[in-house]
Design a protein around this motif. Structure first.
Motif, PDB file in Angstrom:
ATOM      1  N   ILE B  36       0.868  -1.172   0.000  1.00 38.30           N
ATOM      2  CA  ILE B  36       0.000   0.000   0.000  1.00 38.30           C
ATOM      3  C   ILE B  36       0.908   1.225   0.000  1.00 38.30           C
ATOM      4  N   GLU B  37       0.573   2.176  -0.832  1.00 35.32           N
ATOM      5  CA  GLU B  37       1.389   3.378  -0.867  1.00 35.32           C
ATOM      6  C   GLU B  37       0.778   4.476  -0.010  1.00 35.32           C
ATOM      7  N   PRO B  38       1.602   5.423   0.407  1.00 35.08           N
ATOM      8  CA  PRO B  38       1.061   6.503   1.231  1.00 35.08           C
ATOM      9  C   PRO B  38      -0.023   7.252   0.471  1.00 35.08           C
ATOM     10  N   GLY B  39      -1.104   7.556   1.146  1.00 39.50           N
ATOM     11  CA  GLY B  39      -2.182   8.325   0.531  1.00 39.50           C
ATOM     12  C   GLY B  39      -3.174   7.468  -0.235  1.00 39.50           C
ATOM     13  N   GLU B  40      -2.972   6.175  -0.215  1.00 43.75           N
ATOM     14  CA  GLU B  40      -3.904   5.305  -0.936  1.00 43.75           C
ATOM     15  C   GLU B  40      -5.181   5.076  -0.133  1.00 43.75           C
ATOM     16  N   PHE B  41      -6.295   4.795  -0.815  1.00 40.51           N
ATOM     17  CA  PHE B  41      -7.552   4.421  -0.160  1.00 40.51           C
ATOM     18  C   PHE B  41      -7.888   3.032  -0.670  1.00 40.51           C
ATOM     19  N   LEU B  42      -7.713   2.039   0.220  1.00 41.68           N
ATOM     20  CA  LEU B  42      -7.846   0.642  -0.176  1.00 41.68           C
ATOM     21  C   LEU B  42      -9.050   0.020   0.525  1.00 41.68           C
ATOM     22  N   ILE B 171      -5.442   5.079   8.568  1.00 43.94           N
ATOM     23  CA  ILE B 171      -6.638   4.701   9.323  1.00 43.94           C
ATOM     24  C   ILE B 171      -7.140   3.352   8.827  1.00 43.94           C
ATOM     25  N   PHE B 172      -7.312   2.434   9.789  1.00 45.00           N
ATOM     26  CA  PHE B 172      -7.910   1.136   9.495  1.00 45.00           C
ATOM     27  C   PHE B 172      -9.356   1.180   9.969  1.00 45.00           C
ATOM     28  N   ALA B 173     -10.271   0.810   9.089  1.00 49.68           N
ATOM     29  CA  ALA B 173     -11.672   0.828   9.494  1.00 49.68           C
ATOM     30  C   ALA B 173     -12.299  -0.509   9.122  1.00 49.68           C
ATOM     31  N   ASP B 174     -12.605  -1.312  10.151  1.00 52.41           N
ATOM     32  CA  ASP B 174     -13.156  -2.661   9.936  1.00 52.41           C
ATOM     33  C   ASP B 174     -14.681  -2.560   9.947  1.00 52.41           C
ATOM     34  N   GLU B 175     -15.257  -2.526   8.765  1.00 54.91           N
ATOM     35  CA  GLU B 175     -16.699  -2.368   8.580  1.00 54.91           C
ATOM     36  C   GLU B 175     -17.268  -1.181   9.371  1.00 54.91           C
ATOM     37  N   PRO B 176     -16.810   0.014   9.078  1.00 55.50           N
ATOM     38  CA  PRO B 176     -17.229   1.166   9.877  1.00 55.50           C
ATOM     39  C   PRO B 176     -18.675   1.568   9.609  1.00 55.50           C
ATOM     40  N   ILE B 191     -16.345  11.522   5.702  1.00 54.69           N
ATOM     41  CA  ILE B 191     -15.208  11.855   6.574  1.00 54.69           C
ATOM     42  C   ILE B 191     -13.942  11.152   6.089  1.00 54.69           C
ATOM     43  N   LEU B 192     -14.082   9.847   5.808  1.00 53.27           N
ATOM     44  CA  LEU B 192     -12.911   9.067   5.408  1.00 53.27           C
ATOM     45  C   LEU B 192     -12.354   9.556   4.074  1.00 53.27           C
ATOM     46  N   GLN B 193     -13.264   9.801   3.162  1.00 47.84           N
ATOM     47  CA  GLN B 193     -12.818  10.232   1.838  1.00 47.84           C
ATOM     48  C   GLN B 193     -12.164  11.616   1.904  1.00 47.84           C
ATOM     49  N   ASP B 194     -12.712  12.455   2.747  1.00 48.29           N
ATOM     50  CA  ASP B 194     -12.143  13.786   2.913  1.00 48.29           C
ATOM     51  C   ASP B 194     -10.725  13.703   3.483  1.00 48.29           C
ATOM     52  N   LEU B 195     -10.577  12.817   4.505  1.00 45.91           N
ATOM     53  CA  LEU B 195      -9.243  12.614   5.083  1.00 45.91           C
ATOM     54  C   LEU B 195      -8.269  12.144   4.014  1.00 45.91           C
ATOM     55  N   ASN B 196      -8.786  11.291   3.130  1.00 49.47           N
ATOM     56  CA  ASN B 196      -7.929  10.723   2.091  1.00 49.47           C
ATOM     57  C   ASN B 196      -7.585  11.753   1.015  1.00 49.47           C
ATOM     58  N   ILE B 197      -8.596  12.439   0.521  1.00 51.85           N
ATOM     59  CA  ILE B 197      -8.380  13.313  -0.631  1.00 51.85           C
ATOM     60  C   ILE B 197      -7.728  14.639  -0.227  1.00 51.85           C
ATOM     61  N   SER B 198      -8.291  15.309   0.795  1.00 53.28           N
ATOM     62  CA  SER B 198      -7.735  16.631   1.075  1.00 53.28           C
ATOM     63  C   SER B 198      -6.595  16.599   2.085  1.00 53.28           C
ATOM     64  N   GLN B 199      -6.515  15.524   2.887  1.00 50.11           N
ATOM     65  CA  GLN B 199      -5.412  15.502   3.860  1.00 50.11           C
ATOM     66  C   GLN B 199      -4.408  14.397   3.591  1.00 50.11           C
ATOM     67  N   ASN B 200      -4.642  13.651   2.500  1.00 47.27           N
ATOM     68  CA  ASN B 200      -3.691  12.640   2.044  1.00 47.27           C
ATOM     69  C   ASN B 200      -3.432  11.522   3.063  1.00 47.27           C
ATOM     70  N   HIS B 201      -4.450  11.226   3.910  1.00 48.07           N
ATOM     71  CA  HIS B 201      -4.312  10.086   4.826  1.00 48.07           C
ATOM     72  C   HIS B 201      -4.480   8.787   4.055  1.00 48.07           C
ATOM     73  N   THR B 202      -3.790   7.763   4.513  1.00 49.77           N
ATOM     74  CA  THR B 202      -3.955   6.436   3.929  1.00 49.77           C
ATOM     75  C   THR B 202      -5.126   5.759   4.644  1.00 49.77           C
ATOM     76  N   ILE B 203      -6.056   5.201   3.865  1.00 54.13           N
ATOM     77  CA  ILE B 203      -7.231   4.574   4.476  1.00 54.13           C
ATOM     78  C   ILE B 203      -7.306   3.121   4.023  1.00 54.13           C
ATOM     79  N   ILE B 204      -7.511   2.223   4.990  1.00 50.24           N
ATOM     80  CA  ILE B 204      -7.742   0.816   4.652  1.00 50.24           C
ATOM     81  C   ILE B 204      -9.074   0.431   5.268  1.00 50.24           C
ATOM     82  N   LEU B 205      -9.986   0.023   4.410  1.00 55.90           N
ATOM     83  CA  LEU B 205     -11.377  -0.146   4.807  1.00 55.90           C
ATOM     84  C   LEU B 205     -11.819  -1.576   4.520  1.00 55.90           C
TER      85      LEU B 205
END
Ligand code: ATP
Ligand code: MG
Lengths: 412, 247
Positions: B36-42, B171-176, B191-205
């Motif tokens: 997984i690369e930084p900033g990815e939403f998986l 951020i790891f989110a197990d069936e949030p 919220i998650l998408q915003d964190l990912n797109i505008s703040q470049n957080h990596t999200i694993i859902l």
């Protein structure tokens, strides 16, 4: 950091009120129980000791039989020893070497039927010297005590203890009346003042008659049961005891180094014997208290162990969000120390308070109950409960310390 | 897709996991490879019991694999000490558990503030940050309620607020959204998408729903502990547009 842990601790305790309460209750009961039991033991001991002390610390007692440093004299076990006579005792009074002997009294005693105008009762008669009022510091209320002449001429006269006088004669004046002891008539010449019980015996039910009369007429013996020697200067009591021993050994043809056939005891010896008994009782009470403490502690452990699952999950979660082992350990340590400390202090205070209330109540009943709290009981109670409290708090932390966060979170 | 040239933040090779309970061995993961690369939403999908949560726990430093290598930002995680792992959990990741795992009989605020207790923030700052996180999941009106007084959806949102509160890069989110109605679920995805797109957080859902998964850029599918597919999302759903649409 510490302050935060502490405020977190208080929160935690608030959130687990029942568990915290039960744990603390266990500790409180444990500590308070131990303190109370031991204090009551000491109080009861003080009653017994004080009653013995009341009899005066200027008395020596002489018993027939072998000297044995340990334990009570043989007579206590019902063994009759005939090695001590009234003459032995009288010789002490006249000895030039014994300048501090103020008075002496020999004693024999028996139980017999006493009757007066159809009233009969079993009573203890004490054959004693005319010197009893002085030796025992006991006053005669009506009439007189018998005299040295009465004693020498084996008079059949009797002085009644306050209770027995009331039992037999009720409101009537007993002075001058005749009572029968066995088949012999005795003229009542006096009644003692009420003295109350002392040690284990009640003096108010005694009938005093001259020792010579009791020996020859009622018992048919020459020896005595024991004797008391009153010393005029308390500081000379040990020395006087030594001289008495020498004189009696001479009279009995025993070498100075030989084993005496009598036993001179001062009050300290008597107290030592009593102490050895009451200490055994205290030890017994202490062991009961310890068992109570142990049971209480197992209770605490149980409550804490039931909570372990919940606590381990909590630890798992805290670790999952970034707590280190040290954080966890510190939190649990502070939490249990805090709870144990508070419970410990409350337990000690309650223990002291209850002991004090008991002391007040018993004192109000006119006993010489000495209120005391032993440091040992506080250390014992606080130590054991505190240790168990700490242990039960830290066990989950140690257990969970070995698990990774998920294992702890799913712990069952 | 220019992100993919970056050095991976998470890189796993042949990860296996088996549980041993009283001699019974349960093999759950059978050698998983991906990065997984930084900033990815998986998004991770797969049937129940396929090992999604198990994998998430390993990636979130909460559990250790039986074998295989896990490189985090190039560092072999198996070489990290306990304290370093604690630090990672605290600063690098936020984890929304499938089972919420809230502290029982504890207020929403105290639950959310928990990760902040192990940071250097002052008491006042913690309170401020926790309140913001609670506000972000729309639970300000429940801030002093105890966790056991909350509905399932509310609990889930508390769990999310707690995961976000340290502002972790991953951020790891197990069936949030598992327990939420579509509107609340949408809020979370927003919220998650915003964190990912505008703040470049990596999200694993992790999710069961294809539609929710399509908020991500890439979907991995597991079956019986094996990776069966790994593909980019062709038409990514944007939560902001949906809200526009629904208005
Ligand atoms: N501690 C454990 N001991 C034994 N088996 C376990 C343990 N934890 C999980 N498993 C097993 O591992 C398998 C995968 O579990 P996991 O929770 O990863 O599944 P999942 O894909 O998240 O399922 P779901 O969609 O239902 O959440 C399951 O069959 C489960 O029974
Ligand atoms: Mg799962």
């Amino acid at each position: 950091m510490l302050v935060e842990h502490l405020s977190g601790t208080i929160n935690n305790i608030r959130q687990n009120k029942t568990r915290a309460f039960l744990t603390m209750l266990g500790i409180i009961i444990g500590i308070a129980g131990v303190i109370m039991i031991i204090s009551v033991g000491a109080g009861a001991q003080s009653i017994i000791i004080n009653q013995v002390k009341d009899q005066g610390s200027n008395l020596l007692a002489i018993f027939p039989g072998n000297t044995d440093e340990e334990g009570p004299p043989a007579a206590v076990f019902g063994i009759t020893i005939t090695t001590l006579t009234n003459e032995d005792i009288l010789s002490l009074k006249n000895s030039k070497r014994l300048q501090y002997v103020e008075d002496v009294s020999s004693y024999v005693q028996g139980t017999d039927t006493v009757s007066w105008k159809g009233h009969t009762a079993e009573a203890t008669f004490i054959g004693s010297s005319y010197a009893v009022p002085n030796v025992e510091s006991a006053a005669v209320e009506y009439g007189n005590f018998f005299t040295v002449e009465d004693e020498k001429s084996l008079q059949r006269v009797a002085v009644l203890g306050a209770d027995i006088a009331e039992n037999i004669f009720g409101d009537e004046n007993p002075i001058g009346e005749k009572i029968k002891i066995e088949k012999h008539n005795f003229k009542i010449i006096g009644v003692m003042e009420k003295r109350g019980s002392s040690g284990f015996s009640n003096n108010d039910t005694n009938i005093y008659i001259p020792v010579t009369t009791a020996q020859k007429l009622l018992l048919g013996i020459n020896h005595i049961s024991f004797a008391r020697v009153k010393i005029s200067d308390e500081s000379q009591i040990e020395r006087t005891a030594e001289i008495i021993e020498e004189i009696l050994k001479e009279r009995h043809d025993i070498d100075i180094g030989g084993l005496a056939d009598f036993d001179v005891k001062n009050q300290k010896d008597a107290l030592d014997v009593l102490f050895s008994i009451t200490n055994a009782i205290t030890l017994f009470l202490t062991s009961i208290a310890s068992i109570a403490l142990l049971v209480g502690s197992i209770g605490i452990m149980n409550i804490m162990l039931v909570a372990v699952q919940e606590r381990i999950r909590e630890i798992g979660l805290r670790k999952a969000v970034g707590a280190t082992k040290k954080d966890i350990f510190l939190q649990f340590l502070i939490e249990t120390i805090f709870m144990t400390l508070i419970a410990g202090i409350v337990g000690i205070l309650i223990g002291i308070a209850i002991s004090y209330v008991i002391a007040i109540i018993v004192q109000s009943l006119n006993y010489e109950w000495h209120f005391s709290i032993s440091t040992l009981s506080i250390i014992l109670g606080a130590g054991v409960s505190g240790f168990i409290g700490l242990l039960s708090g830290i066990v989950p932390a140690i257990k969970a310390g070995k698990l990774n966060p998920i294992e702890a979170l799913t712990y069952e | 897709m220019n992100k993919k040239k970056n050095k991976p933040i998470i890189d796993i090779t042949d990860i296996k996991k088996e549980f041993v309970n009283e001699e019974v061995v349960t093999k759950v993961l059978h050698g998983i490879n991906f990065s997984i690369e930084p900033g990815e939403f998986l998004a991770i999908m797969g049937p129940s019991g396929s090992g999604k949560s198990t994998l998430m726990h390993i990636l979130g430093f909460l559990d250790t694999p039986t074998s295989g290598t896990f490189l985090f930002d190039g560092v072999d995680v198996s070489k990290l000490t306990d304290d370093q792992l604690a630090e990672m959990r605290n600063t690098q990741i936020g984890f929304v558990f499938q089972a919420f795992n809230l502290l029982p009989k504890t207020s929403v605020l105290d639950n959310v503030i928990l990760p902040l207790l192990y940071t250097q923030f002052s008491k006042k700052e913690r309170l401020e940050i926790a309140k913001q996180a609670i506000d972000a999941v729309g639970l300000t009106h429940r801030i002093n309620n105890l966790s056991n007084q909350l509905s399932g959806g509310e609990k889930q949102r508390v769990a999310i607020a707690r995961a976000l509160v340290n502002n972790p890069p991953i951020i790891f989110a197990d069936e949030p959204t598992g327990n939420l109605d579509s509107k609340s679920g949408l809020q979370i995805m927003q919220i998650l998408q915003d964190l990912n797109i505008s703040q470049n957080h990596t999200i694993i859902l992790v999710t069961h729903e294809k539609y929710t998964a399509e908020h991500a850029e890439r979907i991995i599918k597991l079956r019986d502990g094996k990776l069966v597919s790994d593909s980019p999302v062709s038409e990514r759903v944007l939560a902001n547009n949906e809200t526009e649409l629904k208005k």
